[in-house]
Design a protein around this motif. Structure first.
Motif, PDB file in Angstrom:
ATOM      1  N   GLY A   1     -84.040  25.966 -37.795  1.00 37.50           N
ATOM      2  CA  GLY A   1     -83.511  25.167 -37.010  1.00 37.50           C
ATOM      3  C   GLY A   1     -84.181  23.779 -37.039  1.00 37.50           C
ATOM      4  O   GLY A   1     -84.098  23.127 -35.959  1.00 37.50           O
ATOM      5  N   GLU A   2     -84.647  23.175 -38.192  1.00 42.70           N
ATOM      6  CA  GLU A   2     -85.070  21.790 -38.114  1.00 42.70           C
ATOM      7  C   GLU A   2     -83.699  20.681 -37.646  1.00 42.70           C
ATOM      8  O   GLU A   2     -82.502  21.320 -37.775  1.00 42.70           O
ATOM      9  N   GLY A   3     -84.165  19.682 -37.544  1.00 43.24           N
ATOM     10  CA  GLY A   3     -83.111  18.672 -36.761  1.00 43.24           C
ATOM     11  C   GLY A   3     -82.281  18.106 -38.052  1.00 43.24           C
ATOM     12  O   GLY A   3     -82.432  18.330 -39.353  1.00 43.24           O
ATOM     13  N   CYS A   4     -81.127  17.779 -37.865  1.00 41.46           N
ATOM     14  CA  CYS A   4     -80.122  17.052 -38.662  1.00 41.46           C
ATOM     15  C   CYS A   4     -80.772  16.228 -39.377  1.00 41.46           C
ATOM     16  O   CYS A   4     -80.369  15.853 -40.646  1.00 41.46           O
ATOM     17  N   LEU A   5     -81.416  14.956 -38.820  1.00 43.89           N
ATOM     18  CA  LEU A   5     -81.983  13.844 -39.617  1.00 43.89           C
ATOM     19  C   LEU A   5     -82.822  14.244 -40.908  1.00 43.89           C
ATOM     20  O   LEU A   5     -82.537  13.741 -41.926  1.00 43.89           O
ATOM     21  N   PRO A   6     -83.643  15.103 -40.618  1.00 41.57           N
ATOM     22  CA  PRO A   6     -84.720  15.425 -41.616  1.00 41.57           C
ATOM     23  C   PRO A   6     -83.928  16.297 -42.778  1.00 41.57           C
ATOM     24  O   PRO A   6     -84.266  16.013 -44.078  1.00 41.57           O
ATOM     25  N   ILE A   7     -82.932  17.101 -42.350  1.00 42.67           N
ATOM     26  CA  ILE A   7     -82.141  17.768 -43.414  1.00 42.67           C
ATOM     27  C   ILE A   7     -81.296  16.723 -44.125  1.00 42.67           C
ATOM     28  O   ILE A   7     -81.271  16.797 -45.249  1.00 42.67           O
ATOM     29  N   ALA A   8     -80.774  15.757 -43.480  1.00 38.59           N
ATOM     30  CA  ALA A   8     -79.818  14.923 -44.151  1.00 38.59           C
ATOM     31  C   ALA A   8     -80.681  13.918 -45.219  1.00 38.59           C
ATOM     32  O   ALA A   8     -80.376  13.832 -46.286  1.00 38.59           O
ATOM     33  N   THR A   9     -82.022  13.732 -44.440  1.00 38.43           N
ATOM     34  CA  THR A   9     -82.834  13.039 -45.701  1.00 38.43           C
ATOM     35  C   THR A   9     -83.213  13.624 -46.789  1.00 38.43           C
ATOM     36  O   THR A   9     -83.015  13.310 -47.772  1.00 38.43           O
ATOM     37  N   GLN A  10     -83.444  15.040 -46.701  1.00 35.90           N
ATOM     38  CA  GLN A  10     -83.679  15.924 -47.972  1.00 35.90           C
ATOM     39  C   GLN A  10     -82.520  16.179 -48.679  1.00 35.90           C
ATOM     40  O   GLN A  10     -82.452  16.043 -49.979  1.00 35.90           O
TER      41      GLN A  10
END
Length: 97
Positions: free
Chosen positions: A34-43
């Protein structure tokens, strides 16, 4: 189409792909947790960049192999200059992204 014959290059490319695979597993874990979208997008952007770099490296390896096959001994006479040229080509191709 030729295969990658150079063991060093093949190992380098495989290692790059394994790192990207690990990054993708990390992204899957982030989504499951359930991480946020911004950290996921960064990865995701980091994985895309890693794959792009790997593609460029593979393309340069292919070019080196093809020139070696077609020019043979002429290519090996000035291998230092050829190495520098391929480094520059790799850098230039890397700027496309």
């Amino acid at each position: 189409m030729a295969a990658l014959d150079n063991d060093k290059s093949r190992t380098d490319i495989l290692n790059r792909l394994k790192r990207a695979e690990g990054q993708l597993r990390g992204i899957q874990r982030m989504i499951e947790e359930g991480e946020g979208c911004l950290p996921i997008a960064t990865q995701m952007a980091a994985v895309r960049k890693a794959l792009d770099s790997t593609y460029v490296r593979m393309t340069v390896c292919f070019m080196e192999q093809q020139l070696q096959t077609r020019l043979g001994a002429d290519l090996t006479k000035d291998s230092a200059a050829m190495g520098e040229m391929f480094d520059e080509i790799e850098t230039l191709l890397g700027k496309i992204r």
